[in-house]
Design a protein around this motif. Structure first.
Motif, mmCIF file in Angstrom:
data_model
loop_
_atom_site.group_PDB
_atom_site.id
_atom_site.type_symbol
_atom_site.label_atom_id
_atom_site.label_comp_id
_atom_site.label_asym_id
_atom_site.label_seq_id
_atom_site.Cartn_x
_atom_site.Cartn_y
_atom_site.Cartn_z
ATOM 1 N N LEU A 10 -21.452 38.952 35.266
ATOM 2 C CA LEU A 10 -21.051 39.334 36.616
ATOM 3 C C LEU A 10 -21.896 38.582 37.654
ATOM 4 O O LEU A 10 -21.389 38.180 38.708
ATOM 5 C CB LEU A 10 -21.206 40.845 36.783
ATOM 6 C CG LEU A 10 -20.712 41.480 38.081
ATOM 7 C CD1 LEU A 10 -19.318 41.001 38.432
ATOM 8 C CD2 LEU A 10 -20.729 42.993 37.935
ATOM 9 N N ARG A 41 -17.836 45.993 44.541
ATOM 10 C CA ARG A 41 -17.038 47.158 44.124
ATOM 11 C C ARG A 41 -15.829 46.759 43.280
ATOM 12 O O ARG A 41 -15.589 47.310 42.199
ATOM 13 C CB ARG A 41 -16.564 47.922 45.367
ATOM 14 C CG ARG A 41 -15.660 49.113 45.061
ATOM 15 C CD ARG A 41 -15.220 49.825 46.335
ATOM 16 N NE ARG A 41 -14.493 48.965 47.260
ATOM 17 C CZ ARG A 41 -13.170 48.735 47.192
ATOM 18 N NH1 ARG A 41 -12.455 49.324 46.260
ATOM 19 N NH2 ARG A 41 -12.586 47.932 48.058
ATOM 20 N N GLY A 42 -15.070 45.791 43.777
ATOM 21 C CA GLY A 42 -13.835 45.427 43.099
ATOM 22 C C GLY A 42 -14.041 44.785 41.738
ATOM 23 O O GLY A 42 -13.089 44.654 40.973
ATOM 24 N N TYR A 43 -15.230 44.359 41.438
ATOM 25 C CA TYR A 43 -15.513 43.786 40.124
ATOM 26 C C TYR A 43 -15.773 44.868 39.076
ATOM 27 O O TYR A 43 -15.658 44.620 37.884
ATOM 28 C CB TYR A 43 -16.734 42.875 40.188
ATOM 29 C CG TYR A 43 -16.467 41.511 40.808
ATOM 30 C CD1 TYR A 43 -16.297 40.390 40.005
ATOM 31 C CD2 TYR A 43 -16.380 41.359 42.189
ATOM 32 C CE1 TYR A 43 -16.060 39.145 40.562
ATOM 33 C CE2 TYR A 43 -16.136 40.120 42.753
ATOM 34 C CZ TYR A 43 -15.977 39.009 41.934
ATOM 35 O OH TYR A 43 -15.725 37.780 42.488
ATOM 36 N N ASP A 46 -11.656 50.012 40.137
ATOM 37 C CA ASP A 46 -10.424 49.705 40.848
ATOM 38 C C ASP A 46 -10.397 50.462 42.170
ATOM 39 O O ASP A 46 -11.373 51.127 42.547
ATOM 40 C CB ASP A 46 -9.194 49.983 39.972
ATOM 41 C CG ASP A 46 -9.031 51.466 39.630
ATOM 42 O OD1 ASP A 46 -9.543 52.331 40.372
ATOM 43 O OD2 ASP A 46 -8.378 51.760 38.606
ATOM 44 N N GLU A 47 -9.257 50.351 42.877
ATOM 45 C CA GLU A 47 -9.198 50.950 44.215
ATOM 46 C C GLU A 47 -9.202 52.474 44.182
ATOM 47 O O GLU A 47 -9.307 53.110 45.218
ATOM 48 C CB GLU A 47 -8.014 50.412 45.022
ATOM 49 C CG GLU A 47 -6.659 50.475 44.360
ATOM 50 C CD GLU A 47 -6.262 49.152 43.725
ATOM 51 O OE1 GLU A 47 -6.999 48.703 42.824
ATOM 52 O OE2 GLU A 47 -5.212 48.586 44.101
ATOM 53 N N ARG A 48 -9.077 53.075 43.010
ATOM 54 C CA ARG A 48 -9.204 54.530 42.879
ATOM 55 C C ARG A 48 -10.611 54.905 42.400
ATOM 56 O O ARG A 48 -10.860 56.036 42.004
ATOM 57 C CB ARG A 48 -8.159 55.074 41.910
ATOM 58 C CG ARG A 48 -6.719 54.837 42.318
ATOM 59 C CD ARG A 48 -6.231 55.753 43.435
ATOM 60 N NE ARG A 48 -6.618 55.265 44.755
ATOM 61 C CZ ARG A 48 -5.966 54.330 45.420
ATOM 62 N NH1 ARG A 48 -4.901 53.774 44.903
ATOM 63 N NH2 ARG A 48 -6.385 53.938 46.616
ATOM 64 N N ARG A 50 -12.024 54.059 39.694
ATOM 65 C CA ARG A 50 -12.089 54.258 38.243
ATOM 66 C C ARG A 50 -12.687 52.999 37.623
ATOM 67 O O ARG A 50 -12.429 51.884 38.096
ATOM 68 C CB ARG A 50 -10.695 54.514 37.665
ATOM 69 C CG ARG A 50 -9.990 55.719 38.278
ATOM 70 C CD ARG A 50 -8.601 55.888 37.711
ATOM 71 N NE ARG A 50 -7.808 54.671 37.874
ATOM 72 C CZ ARG A 50 -6.522 54.569 37.536
ATOM 73 N NH1 ARG A 50 -5.899 55.619 37.039
ATOM 74 N NH2 ARG A 50 -5.865 53.444 37.704
ATOM 75 N N ARG A 52 -13.128 49.799 35.673
ATOM 76 C CA ARG A 52 -12.139 48.834 35.202
ATOM 77 C C ARG A 52 -12.001 48.928 33.688
ATOM 78 O O ARG A 52 -12.958 49.222 32.979
ATOM 79 C CB ARG A 52 -12.551 47.408 35.587
ATOM 80 C CG ARG A 52 -12.345 47.118 37.047
ATOM 81 C CD ARG A 52 -12.332 45.632 37.333
ATOM 82 N NE ARG A 52 -11.932 45.389 38.707
ATOM 83 C CZ ARG A 52 -10.670 45.418 39.134
ATOM 84 N NH1 ARG A 52 -9.687 45.634 38.277
ATOM 85 N NH2 ARG A 52 -10.377 45.217 40.388
ATOM 86 N N HIS A 54 -11.821 46.867 31.329
ATOM 87 C CA HIS A 54 -12.641 46.040 30.449
ATOM 88 C C HIS A 54 -14.089 45.926 30.938
ATOM 89 O O HIS A 54 -14.742 44.900 30.762
ATOM 90 C CB HIS A 54 -12.002 44.663 30.287
ATOM 91 C CG HIS A 54 -10.649 44.710 29.660
ATOM 92 N ND1 HIS A 54 -10.415 45.256 28.411
ATOM 93 C CD2 HIS A 54 -9.430 44.325 30.122
ATOM 94 C CE1 HIS A 54 -9.133 45.180 28.123
ATOM 95 N NE2 HIS A 54 -8.510 44.626 29.147
ATOM 96 N N VAL A 55 -14.537 46.984 31.577
ATOM 97 C CA VAL A 55 -15.957 47.107 31.940
ATOM 98 C C VAL A 55 -16.486 48.365 31.267
ATOM 99 O O VAL A 55 -15.776 49.371 31.168
ATOM 100 C CB VAL A 55 -16.126 47.199 33.473
ATOM 101 C CG1 VAL A 55 -17.580 47.509 33.838
ATOM 102 C CG2 VAL A 55 -15.690 45.894 34.141
#
Lengths: 89, 374
Positions: A10, A41-43, A46-48, A50, A52, A54-55
């Motif tokens: 990352l 944040r987006g990495y 998600d926008e909720r 939650r 990701r 695959h993280v």
């Protein structure tokens, strides 16, 4: 304070040094990290907000159990590792 | 004349430049190792945009204002709180898609500049099937609720992807309030008021994968790719899951091209910028097998509006070729003479004579997802 650490994969995309934040849950810890670095944040979520797909996040060497709410508790000495899941390639 | 090709691949953005004669060469590689869905150059200000689809960390959008020397991270379209995906009637009960669930960005599947009279306006189509507009060169995005909130969206479904997606966006050069989009699977839609209202304009498209009585259901159509002729904007072409369709009346009615040989199946289509009757396709064996007919890679071209098709093969592999060309991976330049396409197996070919003869790039690229002249 809990410490949040990020995978070098990352860090290839944007700066995310280890950070000590005052927090009682994984979500609180991440919210404080993202407040200082909004693009991060987006990495990770998600926008909720939650995690990701695959993280993965480990707290004290255990994967968190609440990937949607990120309510897993953290303590003053916790290490929160944010890593890539190998399911993502 | 465009003298650069942007090739988006599984492992980076490759910039090609002219070499000797009609050959091209790899001139630069950006984002090496990272998957790119697409890249484009905004003709209004020269900015380059790149859409990354990082396996772990999601979809990212970057812009370069210095011709690729440096890239700036932009916002990506995000679905507002409360946006949901309908329960998928095809999904098994144990499948999460069988239940209504929050909509989140999966991929940016199309990105187009607004009109010449709309500086800073960008359109983005996403998976799931959202259309987003930016008025500030990608710094912020707004979901076009007038399309997202259409009740017909409940009938849309994924084609090759888990969710429906918007892959084609055509901004009418005569009237930039007139925008048409194509959805796999959800048909073609158009707005004439800048996105305030939308109409499904898929009349004439046929879906053989549906029960017979639903074959002409407007919302069940799977246009794989839709393009609009810049010089004759009433003319569009669609490479559909079921074949090739064209309209010469601004999508009032689509006509299916019949008896297309060697196959009507494919993903990509390019239309001549000045001659609406000329278009190119890369056919494959329908529909779940998807490889070149007889393992011979060809491009088909019509020059009479789809009445007849020529098979163009000079310079293309005719023995054990298994190249598939995805929907954004065939491009034509503004002259209509030069075309380029890349394949799933990393082959890349260019022509300078409208497809009569092709030259293979002397490189083995990663799988190619999108190609554009820039």
């Amino acid at each position: 304070m809990p410490r949040v650490l990020f995978t070098p994969h990352l860090q290839r995309h944007l700066a995310c040094p280890p950070q000590d934040v005052d927090a009682g849950t994984v979500r609180e810890a991440l919210e404080k990290v993202f407040a200082a670095s909004e693009p991060l944040r987006g990495y990770v979520v998600d926008e909720r907000f939650r995690l990701r797909r695959h993280v993965v996040i480990f707290v004290n060497n255990r994967p968190i159990t609440d990937r949607e709410g990120l309510t897993d508790a953290v303590g003053p000495t916790s290490e929160i590792y944010v890593l890539q899941a190998l399911s993502g390639g | 004349m465009s003298n650069r090709l942007l090739v988006s691949t599984r492992k980076g953005l490759f910039t090609l430049a002219p070499a000797s004669g009609n050959d091209w060469k790899v001139d630069n590689v950006d984002f090496l190792g990272d998957p790119l869905n697409l890249a484009m150059r905004d003709p209004r200000d020269g900015a380059l945009y790149a859409v990354l689809n990082l396996g772990h960390f999601g979809t990212k959008l970057r812009r370069s204002d210095d011709d690729g020397a440096t890239w700036t991270e932009l916002s990506v379209p995000e679905f507002p709180e409360g946006c949901t995906l309908f329960a998928n009637g095809f999904a098994a009960p144990h499948d999460a898609r069988s239940k209504e669930r929050p909509a989140v960005l999966m991929e940016i599947w199309s990105l187009e500049a607004g009109g010449a009279d709309q500086p800073g306006v960008l359109w983005a189509g996403t998976i799931p099937g959202g259309l987003f507009r930016s008025n500030d060169r990608g710094a912020s995005w707004t979901l076009v609720r007038s399309l997202w909130d259409r009740p017909e969206r409940a009938k849309w479904f994924g084609g090759g992807k888990d969710e429906a997606g918007i892959h084609s966006i055509c901004v009418d050069p005569r009237d930039t309030q007139h925008v048409s989009v194509a959805i796999s699977c959800g048909g073609a839609w158009t707005t004439r008021d800048g996105g305030a209202s939308w109409t499904n304009v898929s009349q004439g498209m046929r879906a053989a994968y549906m029960p017979p009585e639903m074959a002409f259901d407007l919302d069940a159509q799977d246009p794989h790719r839709m393009v609009q002729c810049p010089a004759s904007p009433d003319h569009y072409w669609v490479q559909h899951h079921n074949g090739i369709f064209r309209t010469s009346n601004d999508c009032t009615r689509w006509e299916e091209c019949e008896n297309v040989q060697p196959a009507g199946f494919g993903f990509a289509v390019a239309v001549h910028p000045a001659d609406p009757k000329t278009a190119w396709f890369v056919p494959g064996v329908k529909d779940e097998k998807r490889y070149p007919v007889d393992s011979k890679l060809i491009v088909t071209r019509t020059r009479d509006g789809g009445q007849t098709f020529e098979s163009l093969s000079q310079g293309l592999p005719q023995d054990h070729a298994y190249d598939v060309v995805f929907r954004h991976a065939l491009a034509v330049d503004e002259t209509g003479s030069r075309l380029a396409f890349g394949s799933t197996t990393g082959g890349f070919w260019t022509t300078a004579d409208g497809g009569e003869s092709w030259t293979q790039l002397p490189a083995r690229l990663p799988p190619v997802y999108a190609v554009c002249f820039a």
